[in-house]
Every structure is written in C-alpha cells, then in structure tokens.
Design an enzyme around this catalytic site. Structure first.
Site, mmCIF file in Angstrom:
data_model
loop_
_atom_site.group_PDB
_atom_site.id
_atom_site.type_symbol
_atom_site.label_atom_id
_atom_site.label_comp_id
_atom_site.label_asym_id
_atom_site.label_seq_id
_atom_site.Cartn_x
_atom_site.Cartn_y
_atom_site.Cartn_z
ATOM 1 N N ASP A 4 6.754 4.819 7.730
ATOM 2 C CA ASP A 4 5.318 5.070 7.793
ATOM 3 C C ASP A 4 4.812 4.707 9.190
ATOM 4 O OD1 ASP A 4 2.428 5.162 6.895
ATOM 5 O OD2 ASP A 4 3.389 5.291 4.931
ATOM 6 N N PRO A 12 -1.721 -11.863 5.092
ATOM 7 C CA PRO A 12 -1.481 -12.970 4.151
ATOM 8 C C PRO A 12 -1.011 -12.537 2.769
ATOM 9 C CG PRO A 12 -3.810 -12.818 4.778
ATOM 10 C CD PRO A 12 -3.067 -11.910 5.672
ATOM 11 N N ASP A 13 -1.298 -11.297 2.378
ATOM 12 C CA ASP A 13 -0.867 -10.815 1.071
ATOM 13 C C ASP A 13 0.492 -10.107 1.127
ATOM 14 O OD1 ASP A 13 -1.489 -10.935 -1.600
ATOM 15 O OD2 ASP A 13 -3.031 -9.392 -1.554
ATOM 16 N N ASP A 50 13.593 1.565 24.036
ATOM 17 C CA ASP A 50 13.886 0.782 25.243
ATOM 18 C C ASP A 50 14.566 1.647 26.298
ATOM 19 O OD1 ASP A 50 16.564 1.072 24.473
ATOM 20 O OD2 ASP A 50 16.695 -0.932 23.614
ATOM 21 N N HIS A 65 -2.331 2.830 7.431
ATOM 22 C CA HIS A 65 -1.739 3.611 6.339
ATOM 23 C C HIS A 65 -0.490 2.932 5.777
ATOM 24 C CE1 HIS A 65 0.410 7.047 4.458
ATOM 25 N NE2 HIS A 65 -0.803 7.562 4.277
ATOM 26 N N ASN A 79 -1.267 -15.250 -5.928
ATOM 27 C CA ASN A 79 -1.608 -16.072 -4.764
ATOM 28 C C ASN A 79 -3.108 -16.163 -4.540
ATOM 29 O OD1 ASN A 79 -2.055 -13.457 -3.943
ATOM 30 N ND2 ASN A 79 -1.000 -13.641 -1.978
ATOM 31 N N TYR A 175 12.387 19.656 -0.450
ATOM 32 C CA TYR A 175 13.850 19.673 -0.510
ATOM 33 C C TYR A 175 14.296 19.480 -1.961
ATOM 34 C CZ TYR A 175 13.938 19.176 4.600
ATOM 35 O OH TYR A 175 13.777 19.369 5.942
ATOM 36 N N ASP A 204 8.289 16.012 -9.351
ATOM 37 C CA ASP A 204 8.980 15.382 -10.477
ATOM 38 C C ASP A 204 8.076 14.602 -11.406
ATOM 39 O OD1 ASP A 204 11.786 16.032 -9.682
ATOM 40 O OD2 ASP A 204 11.215 14.881 -7.908
ATOM 41 N N SER A 228 -0.076 9.877 -0.874
ATOM 42 C CA SER A 228 0.462 8.738 -0.129
ATOM 43 C C SER A 228 0.353 7.443 -0.910
ATOM 44 C CB SER A 228 -0.281 8.549 1.200
ATOM 45 O OG SER A 228 0.122 9.481 2.157
#
Length: 233
Positions: A4, A12-13, A50, A65, A79, A175, A204, A228
């Site tokens: 992505d 934090p999550d 690089d 995203h 939490n 595909y 599917d 998404s």
C-alpha cells in the site's frame, strides 16, 4: 503484508502489531540476514531506492490509506484506544509500493509480492488496482509463484467503479489465480455498496467497506469507504 502507501508504524494503536524482522539490526546499513535488503526491520519501500537501486526500509505512510488498511486488519485490542482490528494476533508487514498520487507499477508490485512471500507473509492485502495491465501476466505469475512456494494468499480489492469486472477488467482483481481472493464491498444493510465493482467470475466475496472507521496518519482516526476497506476485513 500490506502492499500500500506504507504504514505509520509508530501509531499508538498499531505499534505493538508491526512485524519486526528480528534477524536485522536497525540502522547499521548492513544486510544482516542476507535477504538482499538493508535494514528491512518492518518491511521495504520499493518506491524509494538507494544507489544500488535496492528498495529502502522506510515504510512510513505519508498518505493515510495504508495506515487505515493496517488498522482494519490489526489495530490493537483492549488498549482503550480507537479501534480494534479484525485479527487480534496478526503482525503487520509494511511494503510501500503505491504512490500517494499515481498508480502502482507492475515491477514494484512483483517485488513487493516476492519480498512478502520470502519473508514469511501468509496473507498479502492489496487495496489497489488499475485498468491498465502493463506487464501482461507478470503479476499473475508472481502471485502463482508465492502461492506455490510459500503458501501465500493474495487478497485484492475489487475496485470502486460500480462496474462488472468480468467485462471491464481491473488488475490484480481480474486475474484468475487460485490463491487470489477478490473482495467487493457491502454496506451496513448487507447490500452491495453503491460504488463497489462486482463480477460473477472475478469477485469471490463481499465484506463491509462503507464508512469504516480506522487508524490514519498523525496518530488519528478517520472513516473511509471503498473496496480498499472491504479487502482487509
């Protein structure tokens, strides 16, 4: 593995759910584990290379995203923060392969798939797609390869054009690989989301993708809609 725009791995999550390559020593500019990538502690960035044209290790999301997708899958449970992902014990490998303002390229997607499979990812989420199939069957062959060699499942978003992708293909969703699961979006009433692509052959399953609340960059949260969001669910 989340192929992505990257992941805000310090969120934090999310920070406790991020995959760590324990064979790699962070920041020493050495390929400690000999896998061909330097300092790939949490994944790789195939958009940034690089001097040797190898992907860097900086997976930080500049868009939001990929971080939203990551939270849907694996935001930390119990939490007292934000949201809880659908998979409580998952580890999130970040692969930045989708530009913030353009389509992904086939060569980057192929490298992302191969890296994920070789480094232990059993599921790859692909919340992206495009109409143009630039590389023939190269991406499809890569999906086959990681399925046969590493047992990796690729989960792909069906797309958001309200279109029958049996007739109007989008890739990688169109595909036909056995280890490719294509996901449409449903709404809170259990109907197909108005924007969702569909296709009797190509698609599917459907999953919730309308107004999904999840993590985004800058340690915050936001609702987003799309296949998404359905794909990670």
């Amino acid at each position: 593995a989340i192929v992505d725009t990257g992941i805000q791995y310090t969120h934090p999550d999310l920070k406790d759910q991020i995959w760590t390559n324990t064979k790699e020593i962070p920041g020493n500019k050495i390929d400690d584990d000999g896998n061909g990538y330097i300092d790939d502690v949490h994944g790789i960035n195939v958009l940034e290379r690089d001097a040797q044209q190898k992907p860097t290790s900086e997976i930080m999301d500049q868009h939001g995203h990929g971080t939203h997708v990551a939270g849907i899958i694996g935001a930390t449970h119990n939490n007292r923060l934000g949201v809880a992902g659908v998979a409580s014990h998952v580890k999130l490998m970040g692969i930045r392969a989708v530009p913030s303002d353009a389509d992904e390229t086939d060569v980057d997607v192929i490298e992302a798939y191969l890296y994920a499979g070789k480094n232990g990812a059993k599921i790859i989420n692909c919340s992206f797609g495009k109409d143009h199939n630039e590389g023939g069957l190269a991406v499809s062959e890569a999906i086959d390869y990681i399925g046969k060699n590493y047992g990796t499942l690729v989960v792909a978003a069906a797309g958001n054009n309200s279109s029958n992708i049996d007739l109007h293909p989008t890739y990688p969703a169109s595909y036909t690989n056995k280890n490719l699961l294509v996901v449409a979006s449903s709404d809170s009433s259990g109907n197909l989301s108005y924007f969702s692509n569909y296709g009797k052959t190509s698609v599917d399953v459907a999953a919730p993708g309308s107004a999904i609340f999840s993590t985004v960059t800058d340690n915050t949260y936001q609702s987003m809609s799309g296949t998404s969001m359905a794909s990670p669910v």
